[in-house]
Scaffold this motif. Structure first.
Motif, PDB file in Angstrom:
ATOM      1  N   ARG A  61       0.828  -1.208   0.000  1.00 19.24           N
ATOM      2  CA  ARG A  61       0.000   0.000   0.000  1.00 19.24           C
ATOM      3  C   ARG A  61       0.865   1.261   0.000  1.00 19.24           C
ATOM      4  O   ARG A  61       0.469   2.281  -0.560  1.00 19.24           O
ATOM      5  CB  ARG A  61      -0.878   0.023   1.243  1.00 19.24           C
ATOM      6  CG  ARG A  61      -2.291  -0.480   1.068  1.00 19.24           C
ATOM      7  CD  ARG A  61      -2.418  -1.959   0.942  1.00 19.24           C
ATOM      8  NE  ARG A  61      -3.827  -2.355   1.053  1.00 19.24           N
ATOM      9  CZ  ARG A  61      -4.233  -3.583   1.285  1.00 19.24           C
ATOM     10  NH1 ARG A  61      -3.354  -4.570   1.412  1.00 19.24           N
ATOM     11  NH2 ARG A  61      -5.521  -3.862   1.363  1.00 19.24           N
ATOM     12  N   VAL A  62       2.018   1.194   0.639  1.00 17.01           N
ATOM     13  CA  VAL A  62       2.877   2.382   0.733  1.00 17.01           C
ATOM     14  C   VAL A  62       4.209   2.188   0.015  1.00 17.01           C
ATOM     15  O   VAL A  62       5.013   3.116  -0.062  1.00 17.01           O
ATOM     16  CB  VAL A  62       3.124   2.755   2.210  1.00 17.01           C
ATOM     17  CG1 VAL A  62       1.827   3.212   2.856  1.00 17.01           C
ATOM     18  CG2 VAL A  62       3.724   1.584   2.999  1.00 17.01           C
ATOM     19  N   TYR A  94      -0.967   6.515   5.604  1.00 19.18           N
ATOM     20  CA  TYR A  94      -1.922   5.943   4.647  1.00 19.18           C
ATOM     21  C   TYR A  94      -3.303   5.816   5.285  1.00 19.18           C
ATOM     22  O   TYR A  94      -4.331   6.147   4.665  1.00 19.18           O
ATOM     23  CB  TYR A  94      -1.410   4.584   4.183  1.00 19.18           C
ATOM     24  CG  TYR A  94      -2.303   3.841   3.224  1.00 19.18           C
ATOM     25  CD1 TYR A  94      -2.212   4.054   1.853  1.00 19.18           C
ATOM     26  CD2 TYR A  94      -3.227   2.903   3.676  1.00 19.18           C
ATOM     27  CE1 TYR A  94      -3.031   3.362   0.963  1.00 19.18           C
ATOM     28  CE2 TYR A  94      -4.037   2.207   2.804  1.00 19.18           C
ATOM     29  CZ  TYR A  94      -3.937   2.435   1.440  1.00 19.18           C
ATOM     30  OH  TYR A  94      -4.758   1.744   0.564  1.00 19.18           O
TER      31      TYR A  94
END
Length: 524
Positions: A101-102, A253
Motif C-alpha cells: 500500500r505504501v 496511509y
C-alpha cells in the motif's frame, strides 16, 4: 493452469492457494465506526482493510509508535532502538500485500543473502544457493549440511520424518494435540546438530522453549518455510528502521483514508452496550463504536474482557471466556543493541542464528542493511550490533531471577549476551561500547501444547467483537508476522461481511505436503 491464472500468483510458488473473501459490495453504504485496539501488524492490517472500504476507523496503540512487536523508535540523537530482528520471508503474501500500500514496488525490503545458523561447537549451516522447491531443497540441505551427515540418516525415525512432508491442512493441526516441539524432536531422532540448527532454533523463534511450544506449530512452520513452499528459506529486511520504512508510512496511509491513529494512548475499559455496539474508555474518555477489533496479546485481551465473564449466561460464551483466561504469554525475551567504536569483520553476515551460546539466539550487524545504522557506523568508524535472546526464562534458569522486567536480573542478562557475542565474534571483545540499549519484554503469546481447537479464533460470541493476532487459530499453515497480518485481514472481513461488504482475499502456501499434493490445485 492457464497463463492468465499464473499471473495472479503472488510469488514464485505456482501452487500458492487463493482463499477468496466472502462476496459483497465494494464499499460500505452508510457509516460504521470501528475501534481497533492495538497498532501492531494485526491491528494495522484490520484498520487498513476497514478504512479502504469506507469504515470510520479509530486505531488506538498504547506505545508511541506503530508496529507492535515489530516496532522501532527514535532515541533522540539520530539513533533508533527496536524490538529485535524480524525476517520478512517471501511466503508472507498478506503482509507483503499490506506493505505494498505504501511501497508498491517493494523497494523498502532488501534481500539478506544468507541465513546461516551456527552451533556452539562452530558448525554452521547455510541456506544460500539451496533449490527453492521441495523436496529438492530438503535433499540438498541434507547432502550439504555439516550438522546432518548422511550417516545420520540411519538414526532418523522415518515415520516421524515423513510427517514433515505428508501434512494436509487443516487436518494436520490436530494431529499434534498434547505434544511439544521437544517431544516431536525426540521421536524424530535427527542428529543432534541438525536438531539444534534445522529445527530447535526455529522453535525458539516463537519466543518459547521447545518443551512449552506445540509440535503442531513446529511441523506447520517446517511445511511453510521449507517442505511445503517453493518460495525458499531466504528472506528480506527493511532498508531502515521499522518505523521509518514501514509503519509510519502506513499510519499516514490510514489517515489519508479517514482513520484516526492514536498512539501513546491506552484503552482502559471495554464493554458491550445493552442497546448494541460497544463502549470504550480511552485515556479517561468514553467513546462508542459499532464494532471492536482486539489485536492485543493474551494478557491485555484477558484484562479487557474478564469483567464480562460473570455475565455470560450460555455455554458457548462461558467456554469462550475460559479459553481467553487460559491464554498464556511466552517467557521474556531480551534485545541488546550496542554501538561499538570499531567495525566487526567484513566477513560477518548481516544476520546469524545461534544455538548453544548461552542466552544468545541471534546476532545482527545492522549497518549491513539499515540506513540509519549505516550512517552512524560510517560517521564513527564503528558497528551497530544487535543481540537477541528469544526465551530468557527465569523459571528455567533461576540464576537470571531479579527485580527487572519479566522477573529478570537485567544486568546479568546484558552481561551474558555480551559474553556470547565475544565468543562468536572475538574481534568485538576489544571494542568499546559507545552506547547501548537493553529491552526486556514479555508480551508475546505462547502457542502451547493444548488442543488446537481450544485456541481462540478471529470470531467471538459477542456481536461486533473480533480478535486478531499471531496467537490465534487459523485453518492454514501460517505463522508469526504473516499470521498477524492474515488474522487482521480476516477480522476486518468478519465485520465487513456482516455489513454486506467484501473483505480481502488471502493467499497462502500450499495446504498439502509433497506426499499429499494433487496436481494443479490452486484455489481453496
Amino acid at each position: 493452469m492457464s497463463r492468465a491464472r499464473r499471473t495472479l500468483v503472488p510469488g514464485r510458488d505456482r501452487r500458492a492457494v487463493l482463499h477468496p473473501a466472502a462476496p459483497g459490495a465494494a464499499r460500505l453504504d452508510g457509516e460504521r465506526h470501528v475501534v481497533v485496539v492495538g497498532g501492531g501488524i494485526a491491528g494495522i492490517a484490520a484498520a487498513v482493510v476497514l478504512a479502504e472500504r469506507g469504515t470510520r476507523v479509530t486505531l488506538v496503540e498504547a506505545q508511541d509508535s506503530l508496529g507492535g512487536r515489530v516496532r522501532s523508535w527514535p532515541l533522540g540523537d539520530g539513533r533508533t532502538m527496536s524490538r529485535g530482528f524480524h525476517a520478512f520471508f517471501r511466503q508472507y503474501y498478506t503482509l507483503r500485500a499490506l506493505l505494498r500500500r505504501v511501497d508498491p514496488r517493494g523497494e523498502r525490503l532488501v534481500p539478506v543473502p544468507d541465513y546461516p545458523l551456527r552451533r556452539g561447537d562452530g558448525l554452521t549451516d547455510s541456506f544460500a544457493a539451496l533449490p527453492t522447491s521441495p523436496p529438492a531443497n530438503l535433499a540438498a540441505f541434507v547432502l550439504r549440511s555439516p550438522t546432518f551427515p548422511v550417516t545420520g540418516l540411519a538414526s532418523v525415525h522415518l515415520p516421524s520424518a515423513l510427517e514433515l512432508i505428508s501434512t494436509s491442512y487443516p487436518e494436520s493441526h490436530e494431529r499434534y494435540d498434547g505434544e511439544s516441539a521437544a517431544d516431536f524432536l525426540d521421536r524424530l531422532r535427527f542428529p543432534e546438530g541438525a536438531r539444534h540448527l534445522a529445527l530447535e532454533v526455529f522453535a525458539r523463534s516463537f519466543f518459547a522453549h521447545p518443551s512449552d511450544f506445540g509440535a503442531g506449530e513446529l511441523v506447520g512452520m517446517f511445511h511453510t518455510y521449507f517442505t511445503g513452499s517453493s518460495e525458499g528459506l531466504l528472506f528480506d529486511v527493511p532498508d531502515d528502521d521499522y518505523d521509518t520504512a514501514l509503519w509510519a508510512p502506513l499510519g499516514r496511509y490510514l489517515e489519508q483514508h479517514g482513520a484516526q491513529v492514536r498512539t501513546g494512548t491506552r484503552v482502559d475499559a471495554l464493554e458491550p452496550r445493552p442497546e448494541g455496539g460497544w463502549s470504550i474508555e480511552v485515556a479517561g474518555e468514553r467513546h462508542t463504536a459499532d464494532a471492536v477489533v482486539l489485536a492485543t496479546d493474551p494478557r491485555a485481551t484477558r484484562a479487557l474482557v474478564e469483567s464480562w465473564a460473570a455475565d455470560a449466561t450460555d455455554g458457548a460464551t462461558r467456554s469462550w471466556h475460559e479459553r481467553v483466561a487460559a491464554g498464556r504469554n511466552a517467557p521474556p525475551f531480551a534485545v541488546l543493541r550496542l554501538w561499538l567504536d570499531r567495525r566487526v569483520e567484513d566477513a560477518r553476515e548481516a544476520f546469524l542464528g545461534t544455538s548453544g551460546y548461552d542466552l544468545l539466539d541471534n546476532i545482527t550487524v545492522l549497518e549491513r542493511f539499515e540506513r540509519g545504522a549505516a550512517t552512524w557506523a560510517r560517521e564513527h568508524a564503528g558497528s551497530v550490533v544487535e543481540l537477541h535472546g528469544y526465551a530468557v526464562d527465569p523459571a528455567r534458569d533461576d540464576t537470571l531471577a531479579g527485580a527487572g522486567r519479566g522477573g529478570l536480573d537485567e544486568q546479568l542478562v546484558r552481561d551474558r549476551l555480551v559474553a556470547s557475542l565475544h565468543e562468536v565474534y572475538p574481534e568485538t571483545a576489544d571494542a568499546a561500547v559507545l552506547h547501548e540499549e537493553l529491552l526486556v519484554e514479555d508480551d508475546c503469546g505462547l502457542v502451547g501444547t493444548g488442543p488446537w481447537r481450544d485456541r481462540l479464533t478471529v470470531d467471538t460470541p459477542y456481536p461486533g467483537l473480533v480478535l486478531a493476532g499471531d496467537g490465534l487459530r487459523t485453518e492454514w499453515p501460517i505463522a508469526l508476522m504473516e499470521r498477524a497480518a492474515v488474522t487482521g485481514v480476516l477480522a476486518a472481513g468478519e465485520l465487513l461481511s456482516g455489513w454486506g461488504v467484501r473483505g480481502e482475499d488471502v493467499w497462502t502456501v500450499p495446504l498439502q505436503g509433497v506426499l499429499r499434493r494433487r496436481p494443479g490445485r490452486t484455489v481453496a
